[in-house]
Design an enzyme around this catalytic site. Structure first.
Site, PDB file in Angstrom:
ATOM      1  N   GLY A  31       0.808  -1.216   0.000  1.00  0.00           N
ATOM      2  CA  GLY A  31       0.000   0.000   0.000  1.00  0.00           C
ATOM      3  C   GLY A  31       0.838   1.261   0.000  1.00  0.00           C
ATOM      4  CG  HIS A  34       5.450   5.321  -4.975  1.00  0.00           C
ATOM      5  ND1 HIS A  34       6.042   4.625  -6.008  1.00  0.00           N
ATOM      6  CD2 HIS A  34       5.992   4.815  -3.827  1.00  0.00           C
ATOM      7  CE1 HIS A  34       6.922   3.762  -5.525  1.00  0.00           C
ATOM      8  NE2 HIS A  34       6.902   3.842  -4.201  1.00  0.00           N
ATOM      9  CG  HIS A  37       3.602   0.869  -5.425  1.00  0.00           C
ATOM     10  ND1 HIS A  37       3.828   1.997  -4.657  1.00  0.00           N
ATOM     11  CD2 HIS A  37       4.161  -0.166  -4.751  1.00  0.00           C
ATOM     12  CE1 HIS A  37       4.478   1.645  -3.563  1.00  0.00           C
ATOM     13  NE2 HIS A  37       4.704   0.351  -3.596  1.00  0.00           N
ATOM     14  CG  LEU A 150      14.746  -4.281 -11.527  1.00  0.00           C
ATOM     15  CD1 LEU A 150      15.243  -3.949 -12.927  1.00  0.00           C
ATOM     16  CD2 LEU A 150      15.575  -5.402 -10.918  1.00  0.00           C
ATOM     17  CG  ASP A 152      12.382  -2.715  -2.872  1.00  0.00           C
ATOM     18  OD1 ASP A 152      12.871  -2.227  -1.845  1.00  0.00           O
ATOM     19  OD2 ASP A 152      11.330  -2.297  -3.389  1.00  0.00           O
ATOM     20  CB  ILE A 178       9.292   5.170 -11.218  1.00  0.00           C
ATOM     21  CG1 ILE A 178       8.668   4.072 -12.085  1.00  0.00           C
ATOM     22  CG2 ILE A 178       8.756   6.542 -11.633  1.00  0.00           C
ATOM     23  CD1 ILE A 178       8.942   4.207 -13.563  1.00  0.00           C
ATOM     24  CB  SER A 187      10.983   4.948  -1.646  1.00  0.00           C
ATOM     25  OG  SER A 187      10.819   4.230  -0.443  1.00  0.00           O
ATOM     26  CB  SER A 188       6.216   3.874   0.795  1.00  0.00           C
ATOM     27  OG  SER A 188       5.494   3.236  -0.238  1.00  0.00           O
ATOM     28  NE  ARG A 189      12.152   1.867   3.890  1.00  0.00           N
ATOM     29  CZ  ARG A 189      12.263   0.876   3.030  1.00  0.00           C
ATOM     30  NH1 ARG A 189      12.444   1.151   1.747  1.00  0.00           N
ATOM     31  NH2 ARG A 189      12.182  -0.373   3.417  1.00  0.00           N
TER      32      ARG A 189
END
Length: 288
Positions: A31, A34, A37, A150, A152, A178, A187-189
């Site tokens: 979830g 961004h 995803h 990629l 991760d 991206i 990144s969600s972070r």
């Protein structure tokens, strides 16, 4: 887009598609979606008739010092984004559905060696949690293909190895990272970054790019390449920019073992802390 939270509902829909002779692609997520995803969903559409996504914040992959309760949950926005991207089915199980006996009594999947270093060393047990949930979701969805980002890189290699070792009839599709215009990987972070931190965060990717150019130049000139020395210099550049390097290594692109001069397919793996955010990035270097 149809949203289901029960395993029986998920299996019934996939079974109906299979009876029609349709192929299925899968995009697992936690979830807080961004554009990275959504690029996975777009890629999934290229490889199958139907696309299944999942949103599950997996407690098994969070360490003792990682606060799962504060992980961003944006379900309404996520559903809107997945609908707009043409996702056919969204699976949103609760932890009780996935781990009905609790984590302590849950069987797990562990992928040796390739899980051990880098993020595996910094986050003990993380890849055990990743491999276990992905294996379980693969068993539930039984897709033909599955798409992973990629960004991760080590995670993709762990999952690819798991699929190969366990003879799963699933094709793993790695999807390019991206990035923002600054080069910062989405990144969600990134939501943890202040404006000041967001200004210095691109130093991570910039240093990887510099390191990649140094390696290519040394290879082209047939010079001996000091991978460790170059990596230390790049890490110092990252630290000088105001980040704190967790690790930075040049590795064989498939085994993730330290690079040797005979290797022509390399990847630079890195992680650095920027304020409250732990950023990861990588750069593939193909010398062949």
């Amino acid at each position: 887009m149809k949203t289901v939270s029960q395993i029986s509902e998920l299996r019934a829909q996939v079974k109906a598609w299979r009876q029609q002779g349709l192929t299925v692609a899968f995009v697992p997520t936690m979830g807080n979606l961004h554009a990275g995803h959504i690029s996975l969903v777009a890629e999934a559409h290229k490889h199958a008739d139907k696309v299944v996504a999942s949103i599950f914040v997996n407690p098994m992959q969070f360490g003792v010092n990682e606060d799962i309760e504060n992980y961003p949950r944006t379900m309404i926005n996520d559903e809107q984004k997945l609908t707009a991207a043409g996702t056919d089915l969204l699976f949103t199980p609760s932890p009780d559905i996935i781990y009905p006996k609790g984590l302590a009594k849950q069987s797990f999947v562990e992928v040796p060696n390739i899980s051990d270093g880098y993020c595996g060393e910094s986050r003990p047990g993380h890849f055990r949690g990743v491999a276990t949930i992905v294996c379980k979701l693969f068993n539930l969805v039984q897709p033909d293909v599955a798409c992973f980002g990629l960004k991760d890189y080590q995670q993709v290699q762990v999952i690819q190895r798991m699929v190969e070792d366990l003879s799963m009839p699933i094709t793993i599709i790695p999807v390019a990272t991206i990035r923002e215009e600054s080069g910062l990987a989405l990144s969600s972070r990134n939501g943890y970054l202040t404006e000041e931190e967001k200004a210095i965060a691109p130093a991570l990717h910039q240093s990887l790019h510099w390191l990649g150019e140094q390696i290519r130049a040394g290879y082209a000139q047939q010079d001996s390449i000091d991978f460790i020395g170059l990596a230390k210099h790049a890490a110092k550049t990252i630290n000088d920019a105001g980040l704190h390097t967790d690790y930075l290594h040049v590795c064989h692109a498939e085994t993730l073992q330290p690079a040797s001069e005979d290797d022509t397919q390399l990847v630079i793996l890195a992680a650095a802390h920027c304020g409250k955010a732990r950023l990861i990035d990588n750069l593939q270097v193909n010398l062949a």
